[in-house]
Design a protein around this motif. Structure first.
Motif, short mmCIF file in Angstrom:
data_model
loop_
_atom_site.label_atom_id
_atom_site.label_comp_id
_atom_site.label_asym_id
_atom_site.label_seq_id
_atom_site.Cartn_x
_atom_site.Cartn_y
_atom_site.Cartn_z
N MET A 31 0.84 -1.21 0.00
CA MET A 31 0.00 0.00 0.00
C MET A 31 0.87 1.26 0.00
N ARG A 32 1.98 1.18 0.74
CA ARG A 32 2.85 2.35 0.84
C ARG A 32 3.73 2.51 -0.40
N GLN A 33 4.18 1.39 -0.94
CA GLN A 33 5.08 1.46 -2.09
C GLN A 33 4.34 1.77 -3.39
N LEU A 34 3.09 1.31 -3.50
CA LEU A 34 2.32 1.50 -4.74
C LEU A 34 1.22 2.52 -4.51
N LYS A 35 1.62 3.69 -4.09
CA LYS A 35 0.64 4.75 -3.81
C LYS A 35 -0.11 5.10 -5.08
N GLY A 36 -1.42 5.27 -4.96
CA GLY A 36 -2.25 5.56 -6.12
C GLY A 36 -2.85 4.33 -6.76
N VAL A 37 -2.39 3.14 -6.35
CA VAL A 37 -2.96 1.89 -6.87
C VAL A 37 -4.08 1.45 -5.94
N PRO A 38 -5.28 1.20 -6.47
CA PRO A 38 -6.40 0.79 -5.60
C PRO A 38 -6.08 -0.47 -4.80
N ARG A 39 -6.62 -0.53 -3.60
CA ARG A 39 -6.41 -1.69 -2.72
C ARG A 39 -6.81 -2.99 -3.41
N SER A 40 -7.95 -2.98 -4.12
CA SER A 40 -8.41 -4.19 -4.80
C SER A 40 -7.40 -4.65 -5.85
N ARG A 41 -6.76 -3.70 -6.52
CA ARG A 41 -5.76 -4.02 -7.54
C ARG A 41 -4.52 -4.67 -6.89
N ILE A 42 -4.13 -4.18 -5.73
CA ILE A 42 -2.97 -4.74 -5.04
C ILE A 42 -3.23 -6.19 -4.65
N TYR A 43 -4.42 -6.48 -4.14
CA TYR A 43 -4.73 -7.86 -3.76
C TYR A 43 -4.82 -8.75 -5.00
N ARG A 44 -5.24 -8.20 -6.12
CA ARG A 44 -5.28 -8.97 -7.35
C ARG A 44 -3.87 -9.30 -7.82
N LEU A 45 -2.94 -8.36 -7.68
CA LEU A 45 -1.54 -8.62 -8.03
C LEU A 45 -0.97 -9.75 -7.18
N LEU A 46 -1.35 -9.77 -5.90
CA LEU A 46 -0.87 -10.83 -5.00
C LEU A 46 -1.46 -12.19 -5.40
N ARG A 47 -2.77 -12.21 -5.69
CA ARG A 47 -3.42 -13.48 -6.06
C ARG A 47 -2.81 -14.07 -7.33
N LYS A 48 -2.47 -13.20 -8.27
CA LYS A 48 -1.94 -13.67 -9.55
C LYS A 48 -0.44 -13.98 -9.49
N GLY A 49 0.19 -13.70 -8.36
CA GLY A 49 1.61 -13.98 -8.23
C GLY A 49 2.51 -12.97 -8.90
N GLU A 50 1.97 -11.78 -9.23
CA GLU A 50 2.79 -10.77 -9.88
C GLU A 50 3.73 -10.09 -8.89
N VAL A 51 3.36 -10.13 -7.62
CA VAL A 51 4.27 -9.69 -6.56
C VAL A 51 4.97 -10.93 -6.02
N ARG A 52 6.28 -10.87 -5.92
CA ARG A 52 7.05 -12.02 -5.43
C ARG A 52 7.96 -11.57 -4.28
N VAL A 53 8.15 -12.48 -3.34
CA VAL A 53 9.11 -12.25 -2.26
C VAL A 53 10.17 -13.33 -2.35
N ASN A 54 11.40 -12.92 -2.59
CA ASN A 54 12.51 -13.87 -2.77
C ASN A 54 12.20 -14.87 -3.88
N GLY A 55 11.52 -14.36 -4.91
CA GLY A 55 11.23 -15.17 -6.09
C GLY A 55 10.02 -16.07 -5.96
N ARG A 56 9.31 -16.02 -4.83
CA ARG A 56 8.17 -16.91 -4.62
C ARG A 56 6.90 -16.11 -4.38
N ARG A 57 5.76 -16.75 -4.69
CA ARG A 57 4.47 -16.16 -4.34
C ARG A 57 4.37 -16.02 -2.83
N SER A 58 3.68 -14.98 -2.38
CA SER A 58 3.49 -14.78 -0.94
C SER A 58 2.08 -14.29 -0.68
N LYS A 59 1.57 -14.63 0.49
CA LYS A 59 0.23 -14.21 0.88
C LYS A 59 0.26 -12.80 1.45
N PRO A 60 -0.91 -12.13 1.45
CA PRO A 60 -0.95 -10.74 1.94
C PRO A 60 -0.47 -10.59 3.36
#
Length: 324
Positions: A31-60
């Protein structure tokens, strides 16, 4: 003619988590790093695995650790509306000022009003945290330490520095937190204290609310129900929870055949209608107390939020109680 907000689309970024950023949830970090991006969009990025932590999918709810590498995908970012431009609902500032239960160098504790979300979103631009930051612009750090459902009142803790926030989260993870709620439930509870240990999982969405259901394969959830008094067709309960799952008390109570009064999603329609005639206009669930010790300071806390007068009046109108 008003202009629409400008947007930009950055390329893939990789961020290394610093010591000051460690301990926070992944979704809050985004939320802090992607300012201006809707909350729903951020959770969609997480569900689709577009955000990775150490190369792996991670939960919110993944807790970031120092040295973690977070992949931020290319995403269009609108120009966020300045915080100072967001209007506070009339009377909210006065309500929150009167809701402060405790304030020290580490924590700010509120008796959160029912009906107010802890953060904005889902059509509500301003929640508790946005309002408190507006009301205290001099605060260098102010973060939610945990959450309460929008319709639940009671103890809500905000951290005033990163070490206190991390220490509070450690209490939650390691079982160092005593959490007590008060609830009025439908029906006459038979027997004494009862521990409910039923896993919970997210279910279908109803409007803006993601419902929860009992599921043996779901996340562990532990609730201890203790009857305090019996009324005609209702029971006054103390509930201690060992976990903090979404809608946990509400779903466990309904699973036991005693839904919480005023619950629109898991409740009993006829019971709710009866209680509405007695003046109940909200969920009858109140976060009464929190007890814990912060390792960062060694300070022990016992926080107590008095029951809202509107709920106390409903109990009076139910008539004389009988003790279990």
């Amino acid at each position: 003619m008003p202009q629409s907000p400008s947007t930009s689309k950055a390329g893939v970024e990789h961020r290394e988590i610093t010591p000051g950023e460690a301990g926070q949830r992944l979704d809050n970090y985004l939320m802090r790093q992607l300012k201006g991006v809707p909350r729903s969009r951020i959770y969609r990025l997480l569900r689709k695995g577009e955000v990775r932590v150490n190369g792996r999918r991670s939960k919110p709810d993944y807790r970031l650790e120092q040295g973690d590498c977070v992949r931020l995908p290319p995403v269009a970012r609108g120009t966020p509306r300045p915080l100072e431009d967001l209007p506070l609902p009339q009377g909210l500032a006065q309500t929150l000022a009167g809701a402060v239960l405790l304030e020290d160098e580490d924590l700010l504790v509120l008796n959160k009003p029912a009906g107010l979300p802890v953060h904005g979103g889902s059509g509500v631009p301003v929640g508790v945290i946005e309002a408190m930051r507006r009301l205290r612009p001099q605060e260098p750090f102010l973060e939610l330490a945990h959450r309460l459902d929008r319709e639940t009142s009671g103890c809500l803790v905000l951290a005033r520095n990163r070490p206190a926030l991390q220490a509070f989260h450690a209490c939650l993870r390691e079982g160092g937190m005593d959490k007590t709620y008060l609830a009025l439930v439908a029906g006459s509870w038979r027997g004494g204290p009862r521990r409910v240990q039923q896993g919970l999982t997210r279910d279908a969405r109803r409007g803006e609310v993601r419902l929860v259901r009992v599921d043996e394969e779901g996340r562990d959830a532990d609730s201890l129900f203790t009857p305090l008094a019996h009324y005609d067709g209702a029971t006054w309960m103390e509930v201690k929870i060992g976990t903090g799952r979404t809608h946990q008390i509400r779903v466990h109570a309904a699973h036991e055949g005693h839904p919480v009064a005023g619950d629109r999603h898991y409740g009993d329609f006829a019971f709710n209608r009866r209680l509405r005639r007695l003046g109940l206009r909200r969920l009858f669930l109140h976060a009464r107390s929190l007890s814990f010790t912060l390792a960062s300071s060694g300070h022990s806390y016992h926080l107590d939020a008095p029951l809202d007068p509107d709920l106390a009046r409903v109990l009076e109108r139910l008539g004389d109680p009988e003790t279990p």
